[in-house]
Scaffold this motif. Structure first.
Motif, PDB file in Angstrom:
ATOM      1  N   GLU A 139      -4.624  -6.042  -4.321  1.00 12.23           N
ATOM      2  CA  GLU A 139      -4.808  -4.584  -4.214  1.00 12.23           C
ATOM      3  C   GLU A 139      -6.268  -4.184  -4.369  1.00 12.23           C
ATOM      4  O   GLU A 139      -6.762  -3.266  -3.711  1.00 12.23           O
ATOM      5  CB  GLU A 139      -3.935  -3.860  -5.244  1.00 12.23           C
TER       6      GLU A 139
ATOM      7  N   MET B 240      -7.986  -4.892  -1.195  1.00 15.02           N
ATOM      8  CA  MET B 240      -7.681  -3.836  -0.231  1.00 15.02           C
ATOM      9  C   MET B 240      -8.555  -2.613  -0.480  1.00 15.02           C
ATOM     10  O   MET B 240      -9.040  -1.973   0.471  1.00 15.02           O
ATOM     11  CB  MET B 240      -6.199  -3.466  -0.322  1.00 15.02           C
TER      12      MET B 240
ATOM     13  N   ASP C 114       0.820  -1.211   0.000  1.00 13.32           N
ATOM     14  CA  ASP C 114       0.000   0.000   0.000  1.00 13.32           C
ATOM     15  C   ASP C 114       0.856   1.264   0.000  1.00 13.32           C
ATOM     16  O   ASP C 114       0.372   2.346  -0.335  1.00 13.32           O
ATOM     17  CB  ASP C 114      -0.916  -0.004   1.226  1.00 13.32           C
TER      18      ASP C 114
END
Length: 445
Positions: free
Chosen positions: A387, A390, A215
């Protein structure tokens, strides 16, 4: 002593019952309490202990208090192989430095893609690919990168040889890291790990710890701008096709629709010759039949995604130089309009950069897609799915089963609903990154 005696007590020349004096007393008590708290929990901020500058960091995986020392460093070997193998290796190096209470010296990545010809690798500095300052800002208190110019060079470098072979177990590796995190090695400004590429190191950390590092990785502006150009081209082509399909509809409605960003599907299409050889061998060794997918199977399953609206642009992320089948644009379901770099007219953008940059651009294009479809045994696909998971988690979305969600991902190598690809969200509670590093058929929404 009676009550009247207490009333005559003075505090810094004030009567205790004076309002001003009470405020002073409370302030002094607060200072004393803060000093006691910091001595008991010195990790509340950045402090100096025994001449060592440290920054406290909470652990995502345990309650242990760890420290990032700004004057002690860890150096790792050059990071190699594909873009996403390098991202995993980098994250593993960061987490190793975190465990050893050291700052990671900014490593070299590899701009070229070679697996065996190590001498042909083109080293490239981390900050030529990812934003250095932004990384430290986003990961502040968790992990930290340092530059070689930060070194004082007052001590010799201590070389730590990484173990290898079957006898070098996960437990032995963990014991080694704990040993070299000890105070007896604090005299060395730099510990240099020599041996294997960090991707091949043992994994000691949960998915959430890796996700925190990922991140913090933001591509440099040059790469992001090139990805912007490619995405704009895709959406522009989609808009033209959508407008043509809506020609007979109400004009005002068409105008309102044309002002919105046009959706697109991105498919990481693994049908290259070297991949097919690799996945066939992997299927035989692992006794798993859901790794390889033919061009026809991919086309069919993408076309069966439930709720997929047409006409729809389908961007094919594929290594052109390794293609065995030149007919990847033919045979798609009606309403799905496949394009690749050449048809899109963006080959010039890709060709002016080395492999690593080309892969990073494609990664961004796939990451931003309205729908992503990949292979669950591909590291590239797996990190994109991670990702996007997330992103959904940040929106408080914890499942994509049976509902329309933002940032959906699918695995075409696994059969899902209505003969389409399997919905795919990364299991963020996994205790290691193995499923992402090496692939898995056990995925779900």
């Amino acid at each position: 002593m009676d009550l009247s005696s207490y009333k005559r007590l003075r505090f810094f020349g004030c009567h205790l019952n004076s309002m001003a004096c009470k405020c002073v007393a409370l302030f002094v008590i607060a200072l004393v309490f803060r000093a006691a708290l910091l001595s008991t929990f010195p990790g509340l901020g950045e402090v100096v202990q025994n001449g060592i500058v440290v920054t406290h960091k909470g652990s995502l995986s345990s309650n242990l208090e760890l420290w990032t020392r700004k004057d002690k460093y860890l150096e790792v070997p050059q990071i190699v192989w594909g873009l996403n193998n390098q991202k995993i290796a980098f994250a593993r190096a960061c987490l190793t430095a975190r465990m050893m209470n050291r700052t990671l010296l900014m490593p070299s990545l590899s701009a070229s893609l070679f697996y065996k010809e190590i001498d042909l690798l083109q080293p490239i500095s981390f900050d030529k690919v990812f934003q250095f300052e932004q990384f430290n800002s986003l990961c502040d208190g968790f992990v930290r990168l340092g530059r070689y110019s930060d070194l004082l060079n007052r001590t010799q470098v201590f070389e730590l040889q990484k173990g290898s072979g079957r006898k070098w177990t996960t437990e032995r590796d963990l014991d080694q890291l704990r040993e070299f995190s000890g105070e007896q090695y604090d005299a060395y400004e730099v510990i240099r790990i020599v041996g294997k590429n960090p991707f091949l190191w043992h994994d000691h950390w949960p998915v959430k710890d890796y996700a925190k590092v990922f991140d913090c990785l933001v591509l440099v502006e040059e790469i992001l701008k090139e990805a912007d150009k490619v995405v704009s081209k895709i959406r522009e082509m989609g808009r033209k096709i959508r407008n043509k399909a809506q020609f007979s509809q109400d004009t005002s409605n068409s105008k309102s629709l044309s002002s919105l960003p046009m959706p697109y599907v991105a498919v990481h299409m693994r049908i290259e010759k070297d991949w097919m050889i690799h996945c066939k061998k992997l299927e035989q060794r692992s006794n798993i039949s859901q790794i390889c997918s033919s061009k026809e199977e991919i086309m069919e399953r993408v076309g069966n995604i439930v709720g997929l609206k047409t006409p729809m642009i389908v961007y094919l992320a594929v290594a052109d130089s390794l293609l065995e089948d030149n007919l990847i644009l033919n045979g798609w379901k009606e309403g799905l309009l496949p394009i690749e770099k050449k048809k899109l007219g963006v080959m010039g953008i890709y060709k002016k950069y080395p492999y690593l940059f080309q892969s990073a651009i494609d990664y961004e294009v796939c990451l931003r897609a309205n729908i992503f479809v990949g292979n669950s045994f591909s590291t590239f696909s797996s990190l994109i799915a991670l990702e996007r998971t997330m992103k959904m988690n940040k929106m408080d979305i914890t499942t994509s089963c049976g509902i329309d969600v933002t940032w959906p991902s699918y695995a075409y190598n696994i059969l899902g609903e209505s003969n389409g690809p399997q919905r795919w969200m990364t299991n963020m509670s996994h205790s290691s990154l193995r499923a992402i590093s090496y692939g898995t058929e056990n995925i779900s929404c």
